[in-house]
Design an enzyme around this catalytic site. Structure first.
Site, PDB file in Angstrom:
ATOM      1  N   HIS A 181       0.954  -1.198   0.157  1.00 42.34           N
ATOM      2  CA  HIS A 181       0.028  -0.057   0.000  1.00 42.34           C
ATOM      3  C   HIS A 181       0.808   1.409   0.089  1.00 42.34           C
ATOM      4  O   HIS A 181       0.530   2.304  -0.727  1.00 42.34           O
ATOM      5  CB  HIS A 181      -0.999  -0.130   1.273  1.00 42.34           C
ATOM      6  CG  HIS A 181      -1.575   1.245   1.638  1.00 42.34           C
ATOM      7  ND1 HIS A 181      -2.839   1.531   0.954  1.00 42.34           N
ATOM      8  CD2 HIS A 181      -1.181   2.356   2.249  1.00 42.34           C
ATOM      9  CE1 HIS A 181      -2.970   2.921   1.446  1.00 42.34           C
ATOM     10  NE2 HIS A 181      -2.158   3.478   2.217  1.00 42.34           N
ATOM     11  N   GLU A 182       1.875   1.222   0.698  1.00 45.50           N
ATOM     12  CA  GLU A 182       2.685   2.357   1.048  1.00 45.50           C
ATOM     13  C   GLU A 182       3.488   2.528  -0.289  1.00 45.50           C
ATOM     14  O   GLU A 182       3.666   3.624  -0.699  1.00 45.50           O
ATOM     15  CB  GLU A 182       3.530   2.328   2.179  1.00 45.50           C
ATOM     16  CG  GLU A 182       2.850   2.258   3.413  1.00 45.50           C
ATOM     17  CD  GLU A 182       2.065   3.524   3.753  1.00 45.50           C
ATOM     18  OE1 GLU A 182       2.144   4.672   3.252  1.00 45.50           O
ATOM     19  OE2 GLU A 182       0.834   3.459   4.431  1.00 45.50           O
TER      20      GLU A 182
END
Length: 268
Positions: free
Chosen positions: A127-128
């Site tokens: 996600h990051e």
């Protein structure tokens, strides 16, 4: 002189910006800063965080996180694979993580008790990293620069436009500004987009995309009566889980193909 500078800087900023399409097909405004400047700002924000936060010296923890990062990075587009990605583990109970332009990843020890296995950790880090490859930092800075006024900012913009401003821009946006600009959460639109990008990335790397659902269920449970700070800045957790559940079956084929191709991470 100030109106002249304002007009010049506005013209230069508009001409430097461009509308592009994000990985999910969303139109976004980028181009306010160069990739070199983004990388410098990312490195600066990462260095600031390492100075302020306690770094873990646990070799097993660090190797575990770096292993997951390496597996994900191996599936990135070429311009991101060519960067030497650096990971740091911070001794902090807040379940949080971030990734920055220039190949920087930070993971709090608190997330390691919420992400129960390598697939769930890959969901967090994917996600990051999704924020980076979807150009969310660049998009946010472009918007901020378009909204800012002041001679100092105008000077930085004008200098950048003439090719002399990489260091100047970093100085103008530096210090606490770099960390704030990069580490504050993005918009909910960006967060939802990073979920989509990250879940696909983890599947391509050989991590089970269904585990993204379990990760967020764990995040909700970890909050008890109060959601963790990381959750409060993201889309509604229940909606997020439903969207991840919806997308997981469509990514199962990608996951199976990755496994068949030998992408079977063994990080711990």
């Amino acid at each position: 002189m100030k109106p002249l500078l304002l007009g010049l800087a506005t013209t230069l900023l508009v001409s430097a910006c461009a509308t592009t399409t994000s990985p999910t097909g969303r139109r976004q405004m980028v181009g306010g800063v160069s990739q070199a400047q983004l990388d410098q700002l990312g490195a600066q924000a990462f260095a600031e965080t390492k100075q302020k936060e306690k770094l873990s010296t646990d070799g097993k923890q660090n190797a575990y996180v770096q292993c997951v990062v390496n597996a994900l990075v191996a599936q990135l587009p070429a311009q991101y694979r060519g960067v030497r990605w650096e990971a740091a583990v911070f001794v902090n109970n807040e379940p949080n993580a971030f990734a920055l332009p220039g190949g920087k990843v930070g993971v709090n020890t608190g997330i390691l008790s919420v992400a129960k296995n390598q697939d769930q950790l890959a969901a967090v880090i994917g996600h990051e990293i999704g924020h980076v490859i979807a150009r969310h930092h660049e998009e946010r800075l472009t918007r901020q620069m378009g909204a800012q006024t002041g001679v100092a900012v105008l000077g930085a913009l004008a200098g950048a436009a003439y090719g002399e401003g990489a260091a100047s821009t970093v100085n103008q946006l530096g210090g606490a500004g770099a960390q704030a600009a990069f580490l504050l959460p993005g918009s909910r639109t960006q967060e939802s987009e990073a979920d989509v990008v990250g879940q696909r990335l983890m599947a391509e790397a050989g991590f089970d995309p269904a585990q993204a659902v379990n990760l967020w269920q764990n995040m909700m449970a970890a909050g008890g009566s109060r959601s963790p700070q990381w959750l409060s800045t993201h889309p509604d957790p229940a909606n997020r889980i439903r969207e991840l559940q919806r997308d997981a079956p469509t990514l199962n084929g990608v996951f199976q193909q990755a496994q068949a191709a030998g992408r079977k991470p063994r990080c711990g």
